[in-house]
Design a protein around this motif. Structure first.
Motif, PDB file in Angstrom:
ATOM      1  N   SER A   1       0.885   1.859  -1.743  1.00 41.29           N
ATOM      2  CA  SER A   1       1.873   1.257  -2.559  1.00 41.29           C
ATOM      3  C   SER A   1       1.279  -0.133  -2.890  1.00 41.29           C
ATOM      4  O   SER A   1       1.721  -0.669  -3.993  1.00 41.29           O
ATOM      5  CB  SER A   1       3.281   1.275  -1.851  1.00 41.29           C
ATOM      6  OG  SER A   1       3.155   0.280  -0.806  1.00 41.29           O
ATOM      7  N   LEU A   2       0.764  -0.903  -1.985  1.00 36.94           N
ATOM      8  CA  LEU A   2       0.426  -2.268  -2.344  1.00 36.94           C
ATOM      9  C   LEU A   2      -0.963  -2.208  -3.326  1.00 36.94           C
ATOM     10  O   LEU A   2      -0.995  -3.240  -4.330  1.00 36.94           O
ATOM     11  CB  LEU A   2      -0.115  -2.965  -1.220  1.00 36.94           C
ATOM     12  CG  LEU A   2       1.005  -3.255  -0.097  1.00 36.94           C
ATOM     13  CD1 LEU A   2       0.296  -3.845   1.276  1.00 36.94           C
ATOM     14  CD2 LEU A   2       1.977  -4.490  -0.771  1.00 36.94           C
TER      15      LEU A   2
ATOM     16  N   LEU B   1      -2.015  -7.179   0.582  1.00 32.60           N
ATOM     17  CA  LEU B   1      -2.866  -6.076   1.148  1.00 32.60           C
ATOM     18  C   LEU B   1      -3.645  -6.772   2.442  1.00 32.60           C
ATOM     19  O   LEU B   1      -3.930  -6.155   3.533  1.00 32.60           O
ATOM     20  CB  LEU B   1      -3.832  -5.360   0.287  1.00 32.60           C
ATOM     21  CG  LEU B   1      -4.556  -4.317   0.810  1.00 32.60           C
ATOM     22  CD1 LEU B   1      -3.541  -3.151   1.000  1.00 32.60           C
ATOM     23  CD2 LEU B   1      -5.433  -3.736  -0.151  1.00 32.60           C
ATOM     24  N   VAL B   2      -4.312  -7.829   2.020  1.00 33.40           N
ATOM     25  CA  VAL B   2      -5.155  -8.501   2.948  1.00 33.40           C
ATOM     26  C   VAL B   2      -4.361  -9.198   3.905  1.00 33.40           C
ATOM     27  O   VAL B   2      -4.565  -9.225   5.370  1.00 33.40           O
ATOM     28  CB  VAL B   2      -5.785  -9.851   2.533  1.00 33.40           C
ATOM     29  CG1 VAL B   2      -6.374 -10.868   3.396  1.00 33.40           C
ATOM     30  CG2 VAL B   2      -6.686  -9.259   1.360  1.00 33.40           C
ATOM     31  N   ALA B   3      -2.858  -9.539   3.811  1.00 39.28           N
ATOM     32  CA  ALA B   3      -2.124 -10.105   4.885  1.00 39.28           C
ATOM     33  C   ALA B   3      -1.781  -9.064   5.753  1.00 39.28           C
ATOM     34  O   ALA B   3      -1.528  -8.914   6.885  1.00 39.28           O
ATOM     35  CB  ALA B   3      -0.844 -10.938   4.298  1.00 39.28           C
ATOM     36  N   TYR B   4      -1.288  -7.827   5.195  1.00 32.67           N
ATOM     37  CA  TYR B   4      -1.015  -6.437   5.911  1.00 32.67           C
ATOM     38  C   TYR B   4      -2.171  -6.157   6.870  1.00 32.67           C
ATOM     39  O   TYR B   4      -1.810  -5.848   7.927  1.00 32.67           O
ATOM     40  CB  TYR B   4      -0.517  -5.444   5.039  1.00 32.67           C
ATOM     41  CG  TYR B   4      -0.234  -4.192   5.916  1.00 32.67           C
ATOM     42  CD1 TYR B   4       0.726  -4.043   6.437  1.00 32.67           C
ATOM     43  CD2 TYR B   4      -1.159  -3.160   5.760  1.00 32.67           C
ATOM     44  CE1 TYR B   4       1.168  -2.756   7.206  1.00 32.67           C
ATOM     45  CE2 TYR B   4      -0.889  -1.930   6.340  1.00 32.67           C
ATOM     46  CZ  TYR B   4       0.311  -1.921   7.179  1.00 32.67           C
ATOM     47  OH  TYR B   4       0.800  -0.712   7.814  1.00 32.67           O
ATOM     48  N   ALA B   5      -3.277  -6.233   6.341  1.00 34.57           N
ATOM     49  CA  ALA B   5      -4.500  -5.565   7.337  1.00 34.57           C
ATOM     50  C   ALA B   5      -4.859  -6.777   8.445  1.00 34.57           C
ATOM     51  O   ALA B   5      -5.034  -6.339   9.586  1.00 34.57           O
ATOM     52  CB  ALA B   5      -5.786  -6.037   6.328  1.00 34.57           C
ATOM     53  N   GLN B   6      -4.552  -8.030   8.244  1.00 38.59           N
ATOM     54  CA  GLN B   6      -4.593  -8.963   9.371  1.00 38.59           C
ATOM     55  C   GLN B   6      -3.620  -8.894  10.351  1.00 38.59           C
ATOM     56  O   GLN B   6      -3.873  -8.757  11.445  1.00 38.59           O
ATOM     57  CB  GLN B   6      -4.287 -10.242   8.879  1.00 38.59           C
ATOM     58  CG  GLN B   6      -5.740 -10.815   7.913  1.00 38.59           C
ATOM     59  CD  GLN B   6      -5.375 -12.114   7.055  1.00 38.59           C
ATOM     60  OE1 GLN B   6      -4.184 -12.465   6.705  1.00 38.59           O
ATOM     61  NE2 GLN B   6      -6.622 -12.892   6.662  1.00 38.59           N
TER      62      GLN B   6
ATOM     63  N   PRO C   1      10.141   3.805   2.773  1.00 36.90           N
ATOM     64  CA  PRO C   1      10.607   4.643   1.576  1.00 36.90           C
ATOM     65  C   PRO C   1       9.053   5.273   1.158  1.00 36.90           C
ATOM     66  O   PRO C   1       7.995   4.719   1.520  1.00 36.90           O
ATOM     67  CB  PRO C   1      11.143   3.352   0.692  1.00 36.90           C
ATOM     68  CG  PRO C   1      11.206   2.209   1.550  1.00 36.90           C
ATOM     69  CD  PRO C   1      10.247   2.292   2.537  1.00 36.90           C
ATOM     70  N   ALA C   2       9.465   6.483   0.674  1.00 38.98           N
ATOM     71  CA  ALA C   2       8.293   7.269  -0.081  1.00 38.98           C
ATOM     72  C   ALA C   2       7.457   6.613  -1.055  1.00 38.98           C
ATOM     73  O   ALA C   2       6.173   7.034  -1.015  1.00 38.98           O
ATOM     74  CB  ALA C   2       8.727   8.643  -0.516  1.00 38.98           C
ATOM     75  N   ASP C   3       8.101   5.825  -1.869  1.00 33.73           N
ATOM     76  CA  ASP C   3       7.547   5.461  -2.887  1.00 33.73           C
ATOM     77  C   ASP C   3       7.585   3.892  -3.238  1.00 33.73           C
ATOM     78  O   ASP C   3       7.581   3.453  -4.241  1.00 33.73           O
ATOM     79  CB  ASP C   3       7.580   6.280  -4.197  1.00 33.73           C
ATOM     80  CG  ASP C   3       6.614   5.958  -5.258  1.00 33.73           C
ATOM     81  OD1 ASP C   3       5.480   5.742  -5.068  1.00 33.73           O
ATOM     82  OD2 ASP C   3       7.040   5.938  -6.484  1.00 33.73           O
ATOM     83  N   SER C   4       7.626   3.090  -2.417  1.00 28.82           N
ATOM     84  CA  SER C   4       7.956   1.598  -2.254  1.00 28.82           C
ATOM     85  C   SER C   4       6.947   0.768  -1.246  1.00 28.82           C
ATOM     86  O   SER C   4       6.538   1.007  -0.466  1.00 28.82           O
ATOM     87  CB  SER C   4       9.397   1.286  -1.929  1.00 28.82           C
ATOM     88  OG  SER C   4      10.293   1.800  -2.800  1.00 28.82           O
ATOM     89  N   ALA C   5       6.684  -0.339  -1.920  1.00 29.30           N
ATOM     90  CA  ALA C   5       5.890  -1.364  -1.009  1.00 29.30           C
ATOM     91  C   ALA C   5       7.046  -2.471  -0.612  1.00 29.30           C
ATOM     92  O   ALA C   5       7.830  -2.742  -1.114  1.00 29.30           O
ATOM     93  CB  ALA C   5       5.027  -2.144  -2.096  1.00 29.30           C
ATOM     94  N   PRO C   6       6.489  -2.734   0.611  1.00 32.06           N
ATOM     95  CA  PRO C   6       7.496  -3.723   1.612  1.00 32.06           C
ATOM     96  C   PRO C   6       7.262  -5.172   0.677  1.00 32.06           C
ATOM     97  O   PRO C   6       6.492  -5.738   0.115  1.00 32.06           O
ATOM     98  CB  PRO C   6       6.675  -3.979   2.859  1.00 32.06           C
ATOM     99  CG  PRO C   6       5.334  -3.530   2.612  1.00 32.06           C
ATOM    100  CD  PRO C   6       5.310  -2.623   1.460  1.00 32.06           C
TER     101      PRO C   6
END
Length: 652
Positions: A305-306, A315-320, A366-371
């Protein structure tokens, strides 16, 4: 004899890395007159062409085709197909190699199951390979009932008549993912696909110089153009709906989400990462309908979703954040029981080295949402983990340290929610694994070597591996070595990290036999030796005992038995052959009965007295042995050396 299998190997400048491939072809259990190897040299500029020509001159079943460089592996494989005469064609890369029985086993399995495609178990040496696909044998596999789509490398055995009937060939030219196009179509058009999971057929090797084609950085625009061609194959041979969405999900998950997750993402240069991100987003928006992403695991849905929402920095912050989340497996017991090791453990996910806690109740992903941010992503994943805790899994995997061959072991699992305060819980898995050395390798005995234990833990949005260990130093279980299924198996804790491993048929001093003393032995009037040993046996076990006369070096092998004794030890019983050894010292070695027994020395000697009796004694210290040898030499007339003005000479 008709040719059963044609092995096609595309070759381009492999240098010494082709030698393991060649050696594995020469070791095949299938007779040489029943298979052929076709090396297709794609314009190599190193010494490989001459090496292959010499090999073909020596072995009639090996052939070499030379051609101008075509730029990739597709054309060489097609040339090999056209030149093949086998009932089946097996594709092998020039820097990989086969298990010694691979061709014979795969051929017989394919014939027995009338398969058009046979997928042999793979082991990855420095590179990832599918694991779930090879949990067990699957004689009648399809893309619906097995995770076939997880294995799209070309290293399969394919029926030649199927290739001719369908006209299936590899895309040619300088391009990527030609194997995805070929293998996907083969799966979807085959009458039957068989998966052989109980023997490692193919070793997928990462070169020391990391120069394998699959490890080279690719140009994103061309790569994802080629990826679309694989998606075209899925759409050509499936109808819209659940199955198509599940197959397309493989490319979203493996080629996009997993590339843009964790350490893989963070290791990329920023400009290259952003270029990949743009191309992936274009494919997601263009080719994946609303039914593809929702069935990903929760963490994978967040990444997808990101990308879709064009949020590169998030996306980079989530990976960290995500790389700090990992499972930990703590062994709580290891013991022999009924001929198998019973291994108990607990495992849970951690973050920053501390147990990860989860909200007892919270919003699911959620099935189709980004945080909105990392906190919301963590809350979503935590709620999903709690909600799906009854489906959480923990598998124990044995992995050969040398070959990376992996085998799942049976595990009984219980789940515990541990209150952590403030409305949060820890999610703890308790497992009991059974490791039977006689069947642990896919139903076969373990090969000799070092086997490491891993836990493969599935919880909520994660499916990750960790080593089993370390065990608490103050309460570390230390079971003895066992003689089981014709192997000497030593459970042990690794030196540096104290993880749990098995030593099969390699250990010597670590077996604990050094603790044996003459007081543990007795010799009966009829010259039968009884000796208590710190070795576990499940029941009466036949062994070989080698007695060596230290004076003459004459050795005798005699049959003995190990029987269970009180505690975890055993009692060795063997008759002592004294013929021709009167007055000698007999060194004693022990081995399980096997075609090529491996003997282990016991720390005692037997002395045959002048009256023909036998007594047990300690072995002489090394220094004393040297002095005795010198004394014997003097007794036999070897005079000592003496010095003269002209140097050292032997006396008269």
């Amino acid at each position: 004899m008709p040719v059963k299998v044609s092995v096609v190997v595309p070759v381009y400048n492999p240098g010494p890395y082709i030698e393991d491939c060649v050696a594995s072809m020469l070791r095949q259990s299938l007779p040489p007159d029943e298979f052929e190897v076709i090396f297709v040299d794609d314009g190599s500029t190193d010494e490989t062409p001459a090496r292959l020509d010499a090999l073909a001159a020596e072995h009639p079943h090996i052939h070499v085709v030379h051609q101008a460089n075509s730029g990739w592996s597709g054309k060489p494989r097609n040339v090999g197909i056209d030149a093949s005469e086998g009932e089946f064609v097996m594709f092998v890369d020039n820097d990989d190699y086969l298990g010694d029985e691979a061709l014979e086993r795969m051929y017989e399995y394919g014939v027995a199951n009338k398969a058009d495609v046979i997928v042999g178990k793979m082991a990855g040496k420095g590179r990832p390979v599918p694991v779930e696909l090879f949990r067990r044998n699957h004689p009648h596999a399809t893309v619906e009932n097995a995770p076939l789509i997880d294995s799209l490398t070309p290293h399969k055995m394919v029926r030649r008549a199927f290739l001719d009937r369908t006209g299936l060939r590899f895309p040619e030219g300088r391009r990527r993912l030609e194997d995805h196009v070929f293998v996907t179509e083969a799966y979807l058009r085959a009458d039957n696909v068989s998966v052989l999971g109980d023997y490692v057929c193919y070793y997928h090797v990462k070169r020391d110089d990391a120069s394998n084609a699959g490890f080279q950085r690719f140009e994103p625009v061309g790569y994802f153009k080629n990826l679309r061609e694989a998606l075209d194959i899925v759409e050509r041979y499936t109808e819209p709906g659940r199955l198509r969405d599940r197959l397309l999900r493989r490319w979203l998950r493996v080629e996009m989400v997993e590339r843009m997750s964790g350490r893989r993402l963070l290791a990329m240069p920023d400009d290259y990462r952003r270029e990949l991100f743009r191309e992936m987003r274009a494919v997601i928006l263009e080719r994946f309908g609303p039914g593809v992403a929702p069935a990903l695991r929760p963490g994978q849905r967040i990444v997808a979703s990101l990308i879709r929402d064009d949020r590169h920095d998030d996306l980079v912050a989530y990976a960290q954040w995500e790389i700090g989340v990992s499972p930990k497996g703590t062994p709580s017991g290891v013991e022999w029981r009924d001929g198998a090791l019973r291994v108990t453990f607990t495992t849970e996910y951690t973050s920053g080295g501390q147990p990860l806690t989860f909200p007892a109740d919270g919003p699911k992903t959620p099935a189709d949402s980004a945080p909105r941010d990392i906190d919301e992503a963590a809350a979503w994943l935590g709620a999903d983990a709690v909600d799906g805790f009854e489906q959480a899994t923990a598998d124990l995997v044995l992995r050969d340290r040398a070959s990376s061959a992996s085998f799942f072991q049976p595990v009984e699992l219980t789940r515990e929610r541990v209150p952590a305060g403030d409305g949060r819980v820890r999610l703890v898995l308790h497992g009991t694994a059974t490791v039977d050395p006689g069947t642990a390798a896919g139903g076969s005995p373990l090969d000799g070597g070092l086997w490491d234990t891993y836990l493969r833990v599935g919880l909520g949005g994660w499916h990750k591996e960790c080593r089993l260990g370390p065990a608490p130093a103050h309460d570390r279980p230390t079971p003895p070595a066992g003689v089981v299924a014709g192997r000497v198996v030593l459970p042990y804790w690794t030196k540096n990290h104290h993880n749990f491993s098995l030593d099969v048929d390699r250990a010597g001093k670590a077996l604990g036999l050094g603790r044996v003393t003459p007081e543990d032995a007795a010799v009966s009037a009829d010259h039968r030796l009884s000796l208590a040993l710190p070795l576990y046996v499940p029941d009466r076990t036949d062994v070989l005992v080698r007695l060596t006369d230290t004076a003459s070096d004459r050795s005798l092998r005699q049959s003995g038995t190990l029987t269970p004794a009180d505690g975890a030890g055993s009692l060795l019983e063997v008759g002592v052959e004294r013929h021709g050894m009167k007055g000698g010292r007999l060194e004693v070695c022990l081995a399980p009965e096997a075609d090529t027994p491996r003997f282990v020395a016991l720390p005692l000697v037997l002395r045959v007295t002048r009256t023909g009796g036998v007594r047990v004694d300690r072995p002489a210290p090394p220094g004393l042995l040297r002095r005795l040898v010198r004394k014997v030499r003097r007794m036999l007339g070897a005079a000592p050396r003496r010095a003269t003005s002209h140097g050292t000479t032997r006396g008269a």
